[in-house]
Design an enzyme around this catalytic site. Sequence first.
Site, PDB file in Angstrom:
ATOM      1  CB  SER A  60      -0.954   0.016   1.202  1.00 11.46           C
ATOM      2  OG  SER A  60      -2.068  -0.799   0.959  1.00 11.46           O
ATOM      3  CE  LYS A  63      -4.656   1.720  -1.238  1.00  7.41           C
ATOM      4  NZ  LYS A  63      -4.004   0.425  -0.929  1.00  7.41           N
ATOM      5  CB  SER A 120      -4.741   0.958   3.115  1.00  8.65           C
ATOM      6  OG  SER A 120      -3.756   0.764   2.142  1.00  8.65           O
ATOM      7  CE  LYS A 223      -1.638   4.133   2.610  1.00 10.26           C
ATOM      8  NZ  LYS A 223      -1.877   2.910   3.396  1.00 10.26           N
TER       9      LYS A 223
END
Length: 401
Positions: A60, A63, A120, A223
Amino acid sequence: MQAFRAGRGVRNFLAALFAAGSIVLGAGAALAETSWAVFDVDSGVFVGEDGGSRIQPPASLAKMMTLYITFEAIRDGRLRWEDRVTVSRNASIKIPTKLWVKPGDTISVREAVDGMIVVSANDAAAAIGEYLAGSEAQFGRLMTQRARQIGMKDTAFTNPSGLTDGLKQTTTARDMALLGLALQRDFPKEYRLFAQPSFVFRGKLRRGHNNLMYRYGGVDGIKTGYTDAAGYNLASSLNLNGHRLIGVVLGGKTARARDNQMATLLTRFSNGEGVKAPLVAMNVPVPTPRPAVEIAMHMPEMHMPEIEQGDGGFPVPSLTGWQIQIAALPSRGAAQELLDKVGSLVRTVHTGALAQIETTSRRGRTLYRARFEGFEDQAAATRACAMLKSNRHDCITIEVP
């Protein structure tokens, strides 16, 4: 009949081959080496790394680039926060974690951004990619192109969510640190969204998984990520007394091990340890550094093995409705500054306290309430307030219905 038996034999063979491949992939993920890199924003150099250039899946963390391109489109006027994005069937059927939006339904750009940052959300990422580029594949090419422009020389993206795509979607710890730097440098206002512990979607509170941000003072994002193939990934930013570091850990064995390794690295390098000669020199400007809701995840019941991708952790629970409020201030920035200032005091009494900013309106003016939540009862909230008051801060306890 013979043809049917042959077809069934082929299917059985392919099923066995797939199962074997899955076992190998799972074993590879379990045995994958952990790599890390730490970048000092002030000096513009990598101050430490171990396998920082090793090619690994981003999960993720991809992202982060989807969000970079989204912020870029908003800045350039090609996208607005309030624009509605239609969720296609392709986006809606993405595996968890996601917002669980039905095909044909719409979400705002702000909801998509919050969903990607906090939970996410794979469906939100796919929807944004399709909206901006026409398809996930085309958006992946745009992501890779932008990666090259900001110095990520060893990264290739193929989709906006970071979902596993064979060996085609790859990155390195060093490259992800540069992406974190680019987000801070190019979008300092939007970057603050990465500090959100939760957000409200359709009246429900969705909680994030970035547990290190809640327990390590000075960490303000950014993140987390997990896939079976990648292991547990984390990109973190530390702002400690004006000294900013960006750390990336890829391929952690567990969420806790990943978080603990990051905490160790941030402590080590924030205390001045680093290389005597820069590993890489860069001229980089130093960047300037929600609401009462019903608490529910509201997702279909499932077994955890079905979640192939997520943030590599579990949502931080809200134990009761008890909160404390320190002030109601005229700007979000002032509220965040106050929360950052007193957070360490509050957590000496209650380590699980979560900072949040709630907007309210009074006499036509918007105010931003600086609060902490997550107290198990009124007594715990009262003890936190007593600590703040002993240090000359106002504080009241609040029971949220």
